[in-house]
Design a protein around this motif. Structure first.
Motif, PDB file in Angstrom:
ATOM      1  N   ALA A  44       0.287  -0.762  -0.170  1.00 53.17           N
ATOM      2  CA  ALA A  44      -0.398   0.001   0.324  1.00 53.17           C
ATOM      3  C   ALA A  44       0.558   1.326   0.439  1.00 53.17           C
ATOM      4  N   PHE A  45       0.917   2.129  -1.301  1.00 57.04           N
ATOM      5  CA  PHE A  45       1.874   3.080  -1.302  1.00 57.04           C
ATOM      6  C   PHE A  45       1.002   4.033  -2.481  1.00 57.04           C
ATOM      7  N   LEU A  46       1.839   5.775  -2.260  1.00 55.58           N
ATOM      8  CA  LEU A  46       1.064   6.584  -3.297  1.00 55.58           C
ATOM      9  C   LEU A  46       2.346   7.195  -3.210  1.00 55.58           C
ATOM     10  N   VAL A  47       2.766   6.909  -4.073  1.00 53.86           N
ATOM     11  CA  VAL A  47       3.959   7.673  -5.072  1.00 53.86           C
ATOM     12  C   VAL A  47       3.827   9.583  -5.242  1.00 53.86           C
ATOM     13  N   GLU A  48       4.726   9.988  -5.237  1.00 52.41           N
ATOM     14  CA  GLU A  48       4.250  11.191  -5.594  1.00 52.41           C
ATOM     15  C   GLU A  48       6.137  11.724  -6.093  1.00 52.41           C
ATOM     16  N   VAL A  49       5.707  12.501  -7.397  1.00 52.14           N
ATOM     17  CA  VAL A  49       7.186  12.871  -8.149  1.00 52.14           C
ATOM     18  C   VAL A  49       7.348  14.354  -8.713  1.00 52.14           C
ATOM     19  N   GLY A  50       7.402  15.634  -8.107  1.00 55.11           N
ATOM     20  CA  GLY A  50       7.172  16.883  -8.730  1.00 55.11           C
ATOM     21  C   GLY A  50       5.183  16.932  -9.384  1.00 55.11           C
TER      22      GLY A  50
END
Length: 334
Positions: free
Chosen positions: A189-195
């Motif tokens: 379970a994860f939420l990745v954000e890059v810029g």
């Protein structure tokens, strides 16, 4: 490409679990990254290092701002030079060239000379428009067919003066790279954000999906439709717009989105476009495609390809929003 106005709720761990929802942050690609994940506290240091290492690898391969990157070495190589491509570089170039062919050059990874000329690359910003002669000279170096790409040998030959720019796709690839590594680490379970580019996977401790609420401009002609709330379990979202990077000259705004076909920044009414896709790399690049094509041609392309896309157009002093059927379906599924 950047995404503004997203939000998500944290939740507490269940009583039966020692895992909790944590947030890790860092910097890469000239912006900030953030990962919300469900994990044991003891694993966080190793996870943070692993995330940063994957993003550092993308920069080392694909940054036009780093003189020692694989991409920079290709861009300054002599004509006829054959360069072996590391896995990430190969995957991104392969996807970029396929999209260039599919859009008849509306998307073109060799647009770098024009991006630099208009002040949106590593050569530095500008506050005035370039001359017609300079535009023609830069555009003569643009053309995705110039890339001597050999998928079997996983190599690219420099034709001479070809300058690749992955700024519209590498960030999304970085999100995908982090997501794949987290799955390898059995983080479910994860939420990745890059810029601003995001990808969600799995469920939070309370069982809820990673939901984002997209904040759209005020005075939206469709603002009574409840907004665009989305669940990102297995989906990424990316956006491209004219409100983040631009310069003004003689009363006109020049967007950072450059049309490779005209050699100039786009000049249509599209303020931003967002794309949902299972791959963030694809969402990132497709958002640029639609931003180049504009409201009418972009919507037509998105519908032909059954893309989940949301278009926000300038409309007088306000904004007008239009969504593809695929986007509406995903919104309802949330």
């Amino acid at each position: 490409m950047t995404w503004s106005g997203t939000s998500w709720g944290d939740s507490a761990p269940t009583a039966a679990s020692t895992r909790a929802l944590h947030t890790l942050t860092g910097r890469s690609m000239g912006t900030q990254w953030s990962v919300k994940l469900v994990a044991e506290a003891a694993a966080l240091t190793a996870l943070e290092r692993g995330i940063q290492a994957r993003l550092d690898e993308v920069v080392a391969q694909m940054s036009t701002w780093e003189p020692d990157s694989d991409l920079s070495r290709y861009n300054r190589a002599e004509a006829g030079t054959v360069q072996a491509l590391p896995d990430g570089f190969y995957a991104v170039l392969d996807a970029a060239l396929k999209l260039a062919a599919d859009t008849d050059g509306a998307y073109d990874p060799t647009v770098g000379p024009l991006v630099n000329l208009w002040g949106f690359g590593p050569d530095g910003a500008r506050d005035a428009t370039p001359s017609e002669a300079d535009i023609a000279q830069a555009q003569a170096r643009v053309g995705w067919q110039r890339v001597g790409f050999d998928p079997l040998a996983r190599s690219a030959t420099q034709a001479g003066g070809t300058y690749l720019d992955f700024s519209s796709i590498a960030k999304g690839y970085g999100v995908d790279r982090v997501a794949a590594w987290l799955r390898e680490q059995q983080i479910d379970a994860f939420l990745v954000e890059v810029g601003g580019e995001l990808y969600g996977h799995g469920r939070k401790p309370d069982g809820g999906a990673w939901r984002i609420a997209i904040e759209r401009p005020q005075h939206d002609a469709e603002e009574d439709d409840g907004g665009a709330a989305l669940a990102l379990d297995g989906f990424a979202i990316a956006t491209s717009g004219d409100y983040r990077r631009y310069f003004d000259h003689q009363g006109r705004r020049y967007s950072h989105t450059v049309d490779p076909r005209s050699g100039r920044p786009v000049a249509h009414a599209l303020a931003s476009v967002s794309v949902l896709h299972p791959q963030c790399m694809q969402a990132d690049a497709l958002a640029t495609v639609l931003a180049v094509l504009g409201p009418q041609a972009g919507m037509a392309y998105a519908n032909r390809r059954q893309l989940a896309a949301m278009f926000v157009m300038h409309d007088g002093d306000g904004f007008l929003t239009r969504m593809t059927p695929a986007f509406i379906a995903r919104q309802r599924a949330a």
